[in-house]
Design a protein around this motif. Structure first.
Motif, PDB file in Angstrom:
ATOM      1  N   ALA A 371     -28.218   2.357   7.069  1.00 42.55           N
ATOM      2  CA  ALA A 371     -27.031   1.762   6.445  1.00 42.55           C
ATOM      3  C   ALA A 371     -27.349   1.347   5.004  1.00 42.55           C
ATOM      4  CB  ALA A 371     -26.562   0.553   7.263  1.00 42.55           C
ATOM      5  N   ALA A 372     -28.511   0.707   4.818  1.00 42.00           N
ATOM      6  CA  ALA A 372     -28.909   0.266   3.474  1.00 42.00           C
ATOM      7  C   ALA A 372     -29.119   1.466   2.550  1.00 42.00           C
ATOM      8  CB  ALA A 372     -30.185  -0.561   3.560  1.00 42.00           C
ATOM      9  N   GLY A 373     -29.737   2.536   3.103  1.00 44.27           N
ATOM     10  CA  GLY A 373     -30.023   3.741   2.308  1.00 44.27           C
ATOM     11  C   GLY A 373     -28.751   4.395   1.783  1.00 44.27           C
ATOM     12  N   TYR A 374     -27.757   4.553   2.652  1.00 45.15           N
ATOM     13  CA  TYR A 374     -26.505   5.181   2.209  1.00 45.15           C
ATOM     14  C   TYR A 374     -25.714   4.259   1.283  1.00 45.15           C
ATOM     15  CZ  TYR A 374     -26.982   9.436   4.919  1.00 45.15           C
ATOM     16  OH  TYR A 374     -27.410  10.639   5.375  1.00 45.15           O
ATOM     17  N   PHE A 375     -25.837   2.951   1.509  1.00 45.73           N
ATOM     18  CA  PHE A 375     -25.179   2.013   0.599  1.00 45.73           C
ATOM     19  C   PHE A 375     -25.781   2.187  -0.805  1.00 45.73           C
ATOM     20  CE2 PHE A 375     -24.972  -2.124  -1.579  1.00 45.73           C
ATOM     21  CZ  PHE A 375     -23.591  -2.237  -1.665  1.00 45.73           C
ATOM     22  N   ALA A 376     -27.109   2.305  -0.867  1.00 46.78           N
ATOM     23  CA  ALA A 376     -27.786   2.511  -2.158  1.00 46.78           C
ATOM     24  C   ALA A 376     -27.326   3.823  -2.799  1.00 46.78           C
ATOM     25  CB  ALA A 376     -29.294   2.519  -1.960  1.00 46.78           C
ATOM     26  N   MET A 377     -27.174   4.873  -1.982  1.00 46.82           N
ATOM     27  CA  MET A 377     -26.744   6.166  -2.529  1.00 46.82           C
ATOM     28  C   MET A 377     -25.320   6.111  -3.079  1.00 46.82           C
ATOM     29  SD  MET A 377     -28.614   9.101  -0.273  1.00 46.82           S
ATOM     30  CE  MET A 377     -28.059  10.435  -1.334  1.00 46.82           C
ATOM     31  N   ALA A 454     -22.433   4.764   5.552  1.00 50.25           N
ATOM     32  CA  ALA A 454     -23.089   3.460   5.725  1.00 50.25           C
ATOM     33  C   ALA A 454     -22.311   2.607   6.742  1.00 50.25           C
ATOM     34  CB  ALA A 454     -23.182   2.735   4.386  1.00 50.25           C
ATOM     35  N   ALA A 455     -20.981   2.661   6.654  1.00 50.51           N
ATOM     36  CA  ALA A 455     -20.147   1.882   7.582  1.00 50.51           C
ATOM     37  C   ALA A 455     -20.333   2.356   9.028  1.00 50.51           C
ATOM     38  CB  ALA A 455     -18.680   1.986   7.181  1.00 50.51           C
ATOM     39  N   THR A 456     -20.413   3.693   9.238  1.00 54.80           N
ATOM     40  CA  THR A 456     -20.606   4.174  10.618  1.00 54.80           C
ATOM     41  C   THR A 456     -21.995   3.780  11.124  1.00 54.80           C
ATOM     42  OG1 THR A 456     -21.198   6.344   9.724  1.00 54.80           O
ATOM     43  CG2 THR A 456     -18.987   6.126  10.617  1.00 54.80           C
ATOM     44  N   ALA A 457     -22.972   3.697  10.220  1.00 58.65           N
ATOM     45  CA  ALA A 457     -24.316   3.262  10.630  1.00 58.65           C
ATOM     46  C   ALA A 457     -24.281   1.807  11.097  1.00 58.65           C
ATOM     47  CB  ALA A 457     -25.312   3.432   9.484  1.00 58.65           C
ATOM     48  N   VAL A 458     -23.452   1.000  10.440  1.00 58.01           N
ATOM     49  CA  VAL A 458     -23.303  -0.405  10.862  1.00 58.01           C
ATOM     50  C   VAL A 458     -22.681  -0.466  12.263  1.00 58.01           C
ATOM     51  CG1 VAL A 458     -22.137  -2.604  10.373  1.00 58.01           C
ATOM     52  CG2 VAL A 458     -23.170  -1.295   8.498  1.00 58.01           C
ATOM     53  N   VAL A 459     -21.685   0.401  12.503  1.00 60.97           N
ATOM     54  CA  VAL A 459     -21.082   0.485  13.846  1.00 60.97           C
ATOM     55  C   VAL A 459     -22.160   0.873  14.861  1.00 60.97           C
ATOM     56  CG1 VAL A 459     -19.409   1.727  15.294  1.00 60.97           C
ATOM     57  CG2 VAL A 459     -18.798   1.073  12.946  1.00 60.97           C
ATOM     58  N   GLY A 460     -23.005   1.840  14.482  1.00 59.40           N
ATOM     59  CA  GLY A 460     -24.110   2.262  15.345  1.00 59.40           C
ATOM     60  C   GLY A 460     -25.038   1.103  15.670  1.00 59.40           C
ATOM     61  N   PHE A 461     -25.313   0.288  14.659  1.00 61.81           N
ATOM     62  CA  PHE A 461     -26.205  -0.862  14.838  1.00 61.81           C
ATOM     63  C   PHE A 461     -25.621  -1.834  15.868  1.00 61.81           C
ATOM     64  CE2 PHE A 461     -27.951  -5.041  13.831  1.00 61.81           C
ATOM     65  CZ  PHE A 461     -29.300  -4.762  13.646  1.00 61.81           C
ATOM     66  N   ILE A 462     -24.299  -2.048  15.771  1.00 63.20           N
ATOM     67  CA  ILE A 462     -23.643  -2.983  16.702  1.00 63.20           C
ATOM     68  C   ILE A 462     -23.679  -2.431  18.139  1.00 63.20           C
ATOM     69  CG2 ILE A 462     -21.439  -4.118  17.278  1.00 63.20           C
ATOM     70  CD1 ILE A 462     -20.894  -4.009  14.150  1.00 63.20           C
ATOM     71  N   THR A 463     -23.397  -1.105  18.294  1.00 65.58           N
ATOM     72  CA  THR A 463     -23.419  -0.536  19.659  1.00 65.58           C
ATOM     73  C   THR A 463     -24.839  -0.590  20.241  1.00 65.58           C
ATOM     74  OG1 THR A 463     -23.679   1.677  18.730  1.00 65.58           O
ATOM     75  CG2 THR A 463     -21.469   1.071  19.402  1.00 65.58           C
TER      76      THR A 463
END
Length: 490
Positions: A371-377, A454-463
């Motif tokens: 999530a952090a990586g794609y946010f940086a990109m 990045a947002a979908t990665a955050v969803v992944g983190f929550i699941t």
């Protein structure tokens, strides 16, 4: 158990032979599957393709892989990896030769669509490797399998243009494409003659019924149905993209036929799933034989974000670098290839971390990094130093691919006899992700595109918080009715 010797990459005996044969087979499937992109400009000139037609061919290339991974997962569980991989390699060489001989856009489109089936080969090796390696080495072994095999697409990108030039003339690209098909055909025989489904004396567990995924509780039955919807959704999205509303490859009527077919297919699959699992409603499965389908659902979501974003980013990154930093396409493509190049180490690295520190903890850390990586990109602009942008892409890609390695370190630990099907479904979710992200890309700018991932990665983190660390043993029943306990971790 042969599990006592450590992983020796240079050994070609026993379990290591099974691993090497598996990644080479997977490597060849990816070289065939991605033999179009590196030659695209020559092929476009040769067949007189428009920009829209090229994009269409790229979409068609991934369309069939979604259902194919599910189907191949079932066939692998039923017939074993040895036979399934041999047949896949041999049969898929046919559309590859068709593509090499194509003279029109329609012929190219049909052959690219059919070639998508070879993208399902990945699933077969996941089951193969899980049969040969003990739980404490499984993540590393699956990571090596995934990372080195995945490199087939990069190898195709690096070698096919040179091959095409070496053959020379207007038909150079045809020989280069046909060469990958010939490799596939030849290796199907080598594979069949050199591998066995399991080590000597081990049982190859098959699903009790085929035709649909088995689940072990009524709640899981409904969750399975919910998880099937996005796979059909992605195919519907592709149809829409190819319809007059998108690139107009399909006529209005063909698009409607495609939508109706998807609904019919979903109904058939629903019927099969009910048939295989209807007993759950009358008699619950004994605790000892249960597995939790939510584990599969979580891994599906994570693979959507990891492999889905990798497939999408690999296809847009050269253009992104070229436009953002005003570079030539050749130079931009070279810089962008660093993203795929990371696979050789990152995927085995993710599997190794997973073996060492536990499945869930590793996935949590890698998903946060993703999530952090794609946010940086999403923050990259033309003002950035180019070197910093490339390093950011490489760091991001480490988290993406290590995440893929960690997902497939957990997949084989859920239910042994269903490993092919679970890998098939999770693998298909990677392609669903790619279709969704690439469709998003056609509607928004690059920065928003990276933010969406990045947002979908955050969803992944929550699941992920709902995932249970695999530990202890899983049970499988042998044909003679005795129970075998398979160790899955600490």
């Amino acid at each position: 158990m042969s599990g006592q010797e450590s992983l020796n990459i240079f050994s070609f005996k026993g379990k290591m032979k099974a691993l090497h044969m598996s990644w080479i087979a997977f490597f060849i499937t990816f070289a065939v599957w991605f033999n179009f992109a590196p030659l695209v400009s020559v092929i476009a000139d040769s067949l007189g393709l428009t920009k829209a037609e090229i994009k269409t061919l790229m979409l068609l290339n991934v369309a069939l892989t979604i259902p194919a991974r599910v189907v191949i997962g079932m066939l692998t569980d039923k017939y074993g990896p040895r036979l399934t991989f041999a047949v896949l390699l041999a049969v898929c060489s046919i559309p590859c030769f068709m593509f090499a001989l194509a003279d029109t856009f329609e012929q190219a489109a049909l052959s690219r669509f059919l070639i998508g089936f070879i993208g399902a080969g990945f699933v077969i090796g996941i089951r193969m490797v899980s049969e040969w390696f003990p739980a404490n080495e499984l993540g590393t072994a699956e990571g090596i399998y995934g990372g080195w095999g995945n490199f087939g697409s990069a190898a195709a990108a690096m070698s096919l243009p040179t091959l095409a030039l070496a053959f020379g003339g207007e038909d150079g690209w045809r020989y280069a494409v046909a060469f990958t098909g010939a490799l596939s055909l030849i290796f199907s025989v080598i594979w069949y003659q050199n591998v066995t489904d399991t080590p000597k004396g081990s049982t190859y567990f098959k699903p009790k019924q085929t035709g649909a995924m088995e689940v072990t509780s009524t709640g899981d039955f409904f969750l399975l149905l919910i998880m099937k919807i996005p796979m059909y959704g992605a195919l519907a999205l592709l149809t829409w993209k190819l319809s007059p509303a998108g690139v107009s490859l399909l006529t209005e009527q063909s698009a409607i036929i495609a939508y109706i077919s998807l609904v019919v297919l979903f109904a058939i699959e629903l019927k099969q799933t009910i048939k295989v699992n209807s007993h759950l409603f009358s008699k619950p499965v004994e605790e000892i034989h249960r597995y939790e389908f939510k584990q599969v659902a979580v891994l599906n979501v994570l693979y959507f974000a990891t492999f889905g974003s990798e497939l999408a980013v690999v296809s847009m990154l050269p253009l992104f670098f070229a436009e953002t930093f005003e570079l030539s396409m050749v130079y931009a493509a070279m810089l962008a290839s660093t993203y795929a190049f990371m696979n050789l180490m990152s995927r085995p690295g993710g599997g190794w971390l997973s073996d060492k520190f536990g499945r869930k903890k590793t996935l949590l850390i890698l998903t946060a990094g993703l999530a952090a990586g794609y946010f940086a990109m999403s923050e990259i602009t033309g003002e950035w130093p180019l070197a910093l942008a490339v390093v950011t892409a490489m760091v991001c890609s480490f988290f993406v691919q290590a995440g893929e390695g960690a997902v497939f370190a957990a997949v084989p630990l859920i239910k042994r006899r269903l490993t092919g099907q679970i890998a098939g479904m999770t693998g298909a979710y990677g392609n669903v992700g790619a279709v969704v992200y690439l469709t998003v890309l056609t509607m928004v700018d690059y920065s928003t595109f990276f933010m969406v991932i990045a947002a979908t990665a955050v969803v992944g983190f929550i699941t992920l918080l709902f995932m249970v660390e695999p530990k202890g043993t899983m049970t499988e029943v042998r044909e003679d009715g005795t129970v075998e306990l398979i160790n899955v971790g600490h």
